[in-house]
Design an enzyme around this catalytic site. Structure first.
Site, mmCIF file in Angstrom:
data_model
loop_
_atom_site.group_PDB
_atom_site.id
_atom_site.type_symbol
_atom_site.label_atom_id
_atom_site.label_comp_id
_atom_site.label_asym_id
_atom_site.label_seq_id
_atom_site.Cartn_x
_atom_site.Cartn_y
_atom_site.Cartn_z
ATOM 1 N N GLY A 198 3.758 -4.932 -45.932
ATOM 2 C CA GLY A 198 3.214 -4.673 -47.264
ATOM 3 C C GLY A 198 1.723 -4.945 -47.360
ATOM 4 N N ARG B 26 18.497 -11.637 -27.474
ATOM 5 C CA ARG B 26 19.058 -12.591 -28.427
ATOM 6 C C ARG B 26 20.550 -12.438 -28.645
ATOM 7 N NH1 ARG B 26 14.012 -12.342 -32.737
ATOM 8 N NH2 ARG B 26 12.650 -13.574 -31.412
ATOM 9 N N HIS C 296 19.054 -14.346 -38.468
ATOM 10 C CA HIS C 296 17.609 -14.396 -38.377
ATOM 11 C C HIS C 296 16.923 -13.131 -38.880
ATOM 12 C CE1 HIS C 296 13.724 -15.369 -36.873
ATOM 13 N NE2 HIS C 296 13.704 -14.424 -35.971
#
Lengths: 253, 258, 661
Positions: free
Chosen positions: C47, C332, C425
């Site tokens: 943003g 991960r 996460h």
């Protein structure tokens, strides 16, 4: 881990809005775990208050890992409480004793008006950055990153200054409500780096002018800001800003 | 002088002004102390009075002294104004609990109060000695120094007998120095225990003021360097203890020897 | 609204798609840009960089964030680093290799065209950030330093200690504030977007609530950019910030934007384990720690010995054992599942037995201690010297993380291995967007974690920062022009237009609804309950049965919410409980869609692991025949969603069984 529950008495500043008079309210919490964070204790208090039909305490918080800079409680006379280099969200109840009374207040400064309870308006900081806390480089203008060589020590010093999270603890701790540590951290970061040189003079003057306009107090070198800074921003940054400012005032056109 | 306007208008300028005036006053303390130490000489005040005469008549010193008065006023009133605006910056409410000792030395948080005490002291001090010396009715002494063996004989005199102005001249083989005797005035003043106590307390205030102020001035002027900080802090702490202590010893010495 | 999904991937060879696109995309001339207004919601990496860059280009920008300052967006908490195919280490990196690693890491569920573009612009990001004064770590010669992250065999991660996200965000924030100072961006802090306003099918503005005064506001924009992050907080406990939410994306979804791959959730393997029921969030320990930390559990079940008393031969370094090629640096999803597998099998450690060790002793002493000793010319150093020397290096590399760990757990990781466990996460899923980052609602864009693109079913470490900044700095400034060049004749629409009035009315009635229940249960308690359902049934391991149960449970919980929730205070004040109520209410709807998506995907891939679909040795079993698609869900009202499939074509990469062995 998992030691005995503690009894804690909280004296919390309650103020419905910026115009209202505030006052301290006392709350009793009987089952505080030492492994709780300070804010988790407030979560428990708030759930208790809501269950009793009361108004929960409004406080700022977001990341809860010590980096967003949103949490801002003044605890027993110190911003972010008794531990060094820790934000309120990373403060754990094991830092207190069973039976303790803890006084919790908002940051207090003319430039940080209270919004509600423990929440204050820190937009003054944004306006200071908007005044000059940047390098004017539009997207797409950059040269290859490794064409700017920066000695490791310089990069490390700039990084150390840049770790400021803008929480405002410096202002809260300072008896003068001065924002010099915050402003100097950004001035230092960019004054140290080659990228910041082009706007060096204008930047420091614009940022200090805005800081003064916001109504922050003047620095008297008490060192409270740095001592209470959760990121341990060094006082040498303020000295650097003073240098930069005087230099800019003497040489800029 | 537009280039120096920032010393009065911006927060950093103001503190730079405080630092510069502060350092000038620190320098003055050294000069003042060197003079005061003349009081300790067992010469019936000859050296001290000569110093006083020199300080009040030398044109250069006179000019500097006006600068000094201005500096004191600037330092004091800018300081008070600073303390006032800084207090205002806290807003309408102050903290219910504020634990300043956890993060800063009390001297640093009370520079305004310490400074006010010092200002009050300076006013009293000036009216005691400076005013008295310039305009007051104080004893006169004639010093006659033999040119051959440099022994000095002091004689109490009255102003009426010798014309009311300080002068130095040579009569035969003697240098004659006729002066208002600030030494005697001082010695008499310091026979009063309460005044001595007040002076010692004022010196304590100066010591505490400097305990923070000395190094603080360097920080304000941008001098903060890991290699130099220990030196600046060391000298600052030593100065803030030794100089006021030396000042304080004089009235105590006079009082105890009376 | 389009029912057919057109990803608008430019034709032509992969490596030329973006160049070709940039060279031919319609432009808006500077004079017209001044008349075009763009709304940017969210001020994280995506943003802030988008708002700043669009303002630099000359557009009139309004930026919104719910925090008190744009600098607080949760991008700030990213620790480890940002990937870029700079090949500064001369270790064989290239744009193609970063592209390949990302597609493979995502378990072949991302679009080739998008990912290649991401890898291409990654190099510009580093240049841009350095130019802004971002103080990346450097070598003594003054060049930039790199480290390794999971799922790659090159060193391409740029970092600033354990605070890379902070430094990058502050860079983007300063660029944003510069534009605020210049008057090109109007910043609305402490504002939350509560609906998208559409007129004739196009996004034309938003309804936002001023969180201080409580008043609703209408804002017009020729285009609306949602840069509002991920929805990991649907699990209640996650590494996300407390305020992170799905509301903006969810409102867009309900206004016609399809939701892509909602079930793709990243569970990060190295987080500090839960310590009690009061726990409000989980704290990540950066993946960079796996460069030097070795993960192990005792070989013996329910071993009660102190970790330092367990001898080397009685430790099971299970990642090194199972994945010798990548060892502790497997992606991960794999590391997380392996930890869960060990703990479920009874080898977990710590009071809860739901943790494994992350141990630095070996590298501290042997890698860094020895290197330092030889640097200092110390011959035959003893253990104490090695530990002392190694400790200094580790402190410099990870000091802030070690301090944080100690602060939270009261244990010193220099002395005792860290205890870690996986935690939610990141969400790879998000609003479906095309190559131009536009959602299925014309004029409505989604950037960064808020969109579904680029990471497939699993994101590699240090790629989120890359994607957020790529979208904001280098993609949207071009792609938004493609749409806005056709909008130059659209005059700003008066916010009294009935579409604005209607949207505001709907928002108002929802706020009233929350406040009028006046029940007995806190918003927090619903959130906690939802989180538990999601974690247990739509978390690291999912099954058809569990997911079906979860959907029923979520529906029941949602019903209960509107009957018994208690939201104190009123609308026209600073009321964090009311803000939270809205966010939790949206999570209560999203949770169901996530379960639905997980139920639809009868395969295991990346972060999505269906217990029914695994290989004999417990690895994810993909079904490329049936599920090589992006699931884009269309909201149809109530509990009804329609599934649209965007088939994924791999023209440059040969799909293979993902192996890190």
């Amino acid at each position: 881990m998992g030691s005995e529950a503690m009894k804690i008495t909280l004296k919390v500043w309650r103020q419905p809005n910026s115009k209202a008079e505030g006052k301290f309210e006392t709350y009793q919490l009987d089952h505080v775990s030492p492994d709780m964070s300070f804010l988790e204790m407030f979560d428990v208090l708030n759930e208790q208050l809501i269950a009793e039909g009361g108004e929960p305490v409004a406080f700022d918080h977001d990341c809860r890992e010590g980096i967003c800079g949103m949490c801002s409680m003044f605890i027993n006379g110190r911003p972010h409480g008794p531990k060094q280099a820790v934000t309120t969200c990373q403060l754990h109840m094991r830092s207190f004793k069973d039976g303790d009374t803890i006084v919790v207040e908002p940051w207090r400064a003319q430039s940080f008006p209270v919004i509600k309870d423990l929440t204050v308006d820190r937009s003054a900081f944004d306006r200071i950055i908007a005044a000059g806390g940047f390098v004017s480089v539009n997207t797409g203008n950059a040269v290859d990153a490794n064409s700017i060589l920066i000695p490791k020590d310089t990069a490390d010093d700039a990084f150390a200054a840049a770790t400021c999270i803008g929480c405002g603890a410096c202002v809260a701790a300072c008896k003068n409500s001065s924002a010099m540590l915050f402003v100097s951290a950004k001035v230092s970061q960019l004054a140290l780096l080659p990228q910041g040189q082009a706007e060096r003079e204008n930047r420091v003057i614009a940022m200090v002018d805005q800081m003064d306009k916001e109504g922050f107090g003047s620095c008297t070198n008490t060192g409270a800001c740095s001592a209470e800074c959760p990121k341990e921003i060094d006082l040498s940054n303020i000295a650097r800003m003073n240098r930069e400012y005087v230099r800019a005032k003497l040489v800029s056109k | 002088m537009k280039v120096l306007q920032f010393l009065f208008t911006s927060s950093i300028g103001r503190k730079v002004l405080m630092a510069l005036t502060g350092l000038f006053l620190i320098l003055f303390l050294v000069i003042h102390l060197l003079g005061n130490l003349q009081l300790l000489k067992a010469d019936d005040g000859y050296a001290f009075n000569k110093y006083a005469w020199f300080m009040t008549t030398n044109p250069l010193i006179k000019t500097v002294s006006y600068l000094l008065y201005a500096t004191i006023l600037l330092h004091a009133f800018k300081g008070l104004y600073l303390a006032y605006t800084n207090r205002k910056a806290r807003g309408s409410k102050s903290y219910g609990a504020y634990n300043g000792n956890a993060n800063s030395h009390w001297t640093s948080r009370n520079m305004g109060i310490l400074g006010t005490l010092i200002l009050a002291f300076i006013i009293g001090h000036m009216s005691d000695f400076w005013w008295e010396y310039k305009f007051g009715d104080i004893p006169w002494t004639k010093y006659e120094t033999s040119i051959t063996d440099e022994t000095t004989i002091a004689t109490d005199i009255t102003a009426e007998n010798h014309g009311a102005h300080i002068r130095m001249g040579v009569a035969g083989d003697k240098e004659v120095f006729i002066t208002k005797d600030l030494y005697k005035e001082t010695a008499e003043a310091f026979e009063q225990g309460w005044l001595v106590a007040l002076y010692v307390l004022a010196m304590a205030a100066i010591a505490f003021h400097l305990w923070h102020g000395f190094a603080s001035a360097f920080q304000t002027l941008g001098m903060n360097h890991p290699r130099w900080n220990p030196l600046i802090n060391g000298i600052g702490k030593a100065f803030s203890v030794l100089v006021p202590a030396a000042f304080a010893i004089i009235p105590l010495y006079v009082y105890l020897l009376k | 609204m389009s029912n057919k999904l057109d990803s608008k991937i430019p034709a032509g060879p992969l490596a030329e798609k973006w160049t070709q696109y940039r060279s031919t995309v319609p432009l808006v001339n500077p004079a017209n840009k001044r008349n075009l207004e763009v709304i940017v919601v969210g001020t994280g990496l995506a943003g802030a960089s988008a708002a700043a860059t669009l303002a630099e280009l000359g557009y009139k920008v309004k930026a919104f964030c719910f925090q008190d300052s744009p600098r607080r967006a949760h991008s700030i908490a990213a620790q480890g680093g940002i990937n870029a195919a700079k090949n500064y280490q001369n270790d064989g990196d290239s744009v193609y290799r970063l592209f390949y690693d990302t597609i493979k890491g995502g378990d072949y569920r991302a679009r080739e065209g998008n990912v290649y573009r991401l890898a291409e612009v990654s190099v510009n990001i580093i240049d841009q950030c350095v130019a802004q004064g971002v103080p990346f770590a450097r070598e003594y010669g003054g060049t930039l330093s790199n480290r390794s992250f999971g799922g790659t065999q090159v060193q391409r991660t740029f970092y600033a200690a354990g605070q890379t996200g902070q430094q990058l965000l502050l860079g983007a924030y300063s660029a944003l504030e510069r534009q605020v100072g210049l008057g090109n961006v109007k910043m609305y802090s402490r504002h939350e977007m509560l609906d998208v306003v559409t007129i004739e099918g196009k996004a034309r503005g938003i309804i936002a609530r001023n969180l201080v005064s409580g008043k609703l506001e209408r804002h017009f924009g020729h285009a609306v950019l949602l840069c509002t992050g991920g929805y990991g907080n649907v699990f209640y406990l996650s590494t996300n910030a407390m305020g992170s939410n799905v509301t903006a994306a969810w409102k867009a979804h309900k206004k016609g934007a399809f939701f892509g791959n909602p079930c793709f959730t990243q569970i990060h393997p190295t987080c500090i384990p839960v310590s009690g029921h009061y726990q409000s969030k989980l704290t990540l320990m950066s993946e960079s720690l796996r460069n030097d930390g070795r993960i192990w559990v005792p070989k013996q079940k329910d071993d009660k010995r102190h970790p330092n008393d367990i001898p080397e031969e009685e430790r099971d370094y299970y990642l090194e054992r199972r994945y010798p090629a990548f060892g502790n640096l497997v992606p991960r999803d794999i590391a997380s599942r392996a930890a869960k597998e060990r703990c479920d099998a009874g080898y977990g450690v710590g009071p809860s037995k739901m943790a494994v060790y992350l141990d630095f002793a070996y590298n501290l002493k042997n890698k860094y201690g020895r290197a330092e000793a030889s640097k200092h010319g110390i011959e035959n150093p003893d253990d104490a010297t090695l530990i002392r020397l190694g400790r200094e290096v580790v402190k410099e590399k990870y000091g802030n993380l070690f301090d944080m760990y100690k602060q939270i757990t009261n244990e010193d990781p220099y002395e005792v291995p860290m205890r870690i466990y996986p935690a939610v996460h990141y969400t790879m899923g998000g609003l479906w967007v095309d190559y131009e980052l536009m959602t299925t609602v014309p004029g409505l864009y989604a950037l960064g974690e808020a969109n579904f693109s680029d990471h497939g079913a699993n994101r590699l470490g240090a790629s989120a920062l890359m994607q957020g900044l790529a979208d904001g700095y280098f993609v949207i400034p071009y792609t938004v022009g493609s749409y806005l060049s056709k909008e130059i004749h659209t005059k700003p629409i008066d916010v009294n237009h009935e579409a604005f009035v209607e949207a505001e009315k709907a928002v108002q009635s929802r706020l009233d609804q929350f406040l009028n229940v006046k029940g007995t249960k806190t918003v927090e308690s619903y959130h906690r309950e939802l989180g538990l359902i999601m974690w247990n049934k739509c978390g690291m391991a999912r099954s058809e049965e569990g997911l079906k149960e979860a959907i029923q449970e979520i529906r029941a919980l949602r019903e209960d919410f509107y009957k018994n929730v208690r939201v104190p205070g009123n609308q026209y004040e600073f009321n964090p409980e009311l803000d939270k109520a809205g966010r939790v209410a949206d999570f209560l709807e999203l949770g169901e869609l996530m379960c639905l998506d997980a139920l639809d995907r009868n395969e295991s891939c990346g972060g999505h692991f269906r217990e029914e679909y695994q290989t004999e040795d417990g690895e994810a079993l993909r079904d490329d025949e049936a599920y090589r698609y992006v699931a884009a869900w269309e909201y149809k009202g109530g509990n009804d969603w329609g599934l649209h499939k965007e088939s994924l074509e791999y023209e440059n990469i040969k799909i293979a069984q993902r192996s890190y062995k």
